[in-house]
Design an enzyme around this catalytic site. Sequence first.
Site, PDB file in Angstrom:
ATOM      1  N   TRP A   1      -4.124   3.161  -5.638  1.00  0.00           N
ATOM      2  CA  TRP A   1      -5.454   3.762  -5.864  1.00  0.00           C
ATOM      3  C   TRP A   1      -5.556   4.555  -7.159  1.00  0.00           C
ATOM      4  CZ3 TRP A   1      -2.816   5.988  -1.416  1.00  0.00           C
ATOM      5  CH2 TRP A   1      -2.767   5.103  -0.336  1.00  0.00           C
ATOM      6  N   GLY A   2      -4.797   4.169  -8.176  1.00  0.00           N
ATOM      7  CA  GLY A   2      -4.853   4.858  -9.457  1.00  0.00           C
ATOM      8  C   GLY A   2      -4.001   6.105  -9.546  1.00  0.00           C
TER       9      GLY A   2
ATOM     10  N   ASP B   1     -10.825   3.130  -3.100  1.00  0.00           N
ATOM     11  CA  ASP B   1     -11.452   1.923  -2.568  1.00  0.00           C
ATOM     12  C   ASP B   1     -12.914   1.813  -2.998  1.00  0.00           C
ATOM     13  OD1 ASP B   1      -9.078   1.474  -1.307  1.00  0.00           O
ATOM     14  OD2 ASP B   1      -9.818   1.870   0.721  1.00  0.00           O
TER      15      ASP B   1
ATOM     16  N   ASP C   1       0.815  -1.205   0.000  1.00  0.00           N
ATOM     17  CA  ASP C   1       0.000   0.000   0.000  1.00  0.00           C
ATOM     18  C   ASP C   1       0.857   1.267   0.000  1.00  0.00           C
ATOM     19  OD1 ASP C   1      -3.050  -0.473   0.388  1.00  0.00           O
ATOM     20  OD2 ASP C   1      -2.116  -1.974   1.668  1.00  0.00           O
TER      21      ASP C   1
END
Length: 400
Positions: free
Chosen positions: A157-158, A178, A113
């Site tokens: 997350w892009g 998300d 992450d």
Amino acid sequence: MGYNTWNAYHCDIDEGLILQTAQLMKSLNLADAGYTHVNIDDCYSERSRNDDGDIVEDATKFPSGMKALTDKIHNLGLDSGWFTCQLYPGSFQNEARDAKRFHDWGFDYLKYDNCAVPFDNITRENIMGRYERMANAIADFSLSSGTPPLILSMCQWGREQGWTWARRYGQSWRTTDDIDPNWQSIVKILNQNSFYTWATDFYGHNDMDISDHRLTIDSGNGPLTYEESKSHFTAWALLKSPLLIGTHLASATKETIEILTNPEIIAIHQDSVVGTSISPFRWGINPDWVSNNTHPAQYWSGESQNGTVFMLLNTLDEPADMFFRLTESPWIRAGRQYSVRDLWAHTDNGTAVRNFTAHVVPPHGVVALLLQDAGDEPDDLWPPCAVLEWCMNSNGTRID
């Protein structure tokens, strides 16, 4: 394909729950359907590294140790994975140490992450550079140890358009924020992904986030209807996103398991010959190539080893007939007819010639089809071209 703990349990996890989940994946025949990863999403470790600088599993939650747990998971024929974003120890400047630690614990999969980022004057890297560090650590350890590398899933997350660069470092990359437990979130994510389906193939995948079957699979009990659940699963599978279940398996309904284990949809997702995603050929409600977070593209197609795959998505709040010309898909040959297989009804529905109409598609519902070449279309059809654009007679005249 596998299971992710976050949506169902967040930080309320322990080794008993993880092992129970793995056992349910076996007993519910999810493992036989292809769901082979059991991924612990966050909150598994102590808040600080030990004196040697290593990450340490939470002694209360995992008293037997992480290696013992992953051994039990492997003994069930499943794989194990790890991630964190809840301010437990991260890996920046500890990439090599942590790559070895994860291997020693028996992990097969790492979701990494982009959380808790140090100041720029410490990292001197953008998102891509931070993932490169971990990717290099994984590759270096694999080379030095002679063991297979961890699967690396990049959860950014892009941000910074991972679909343009992430495949050089890992096997999947998040494309959006998300997922939320509602239809609006699903169609928003689908809309965003409709513009970069080209990035998915055997070697890397756009990750549309957890197939949130907390909502999808609790049919009748969650925020999604049964038809919305089918649409969610179909889109994620046919776009070749990683399929990670996020529901409480002990209370999963029969309908939930039937959606998750649809063998004909999974066969497209796991196609061993064609690794590319379906893509839109017509948007429908809004003009082609125009973003619409409430009404994404409705007409999609793609290749498979057994024929051409179609997905028709009714984004309206009422039933609708959905019509298309076969040759709107680039994978269909003009002058041919095609047998039609319904991948949800599991029925053969005759032969389509030039056009196809799905009647009374439910609100937010989906139709998934497999079309196979069935020979030349009938003679003497009029007009002689399915698409009347520069349609030429043998005498040199246009008939369009």
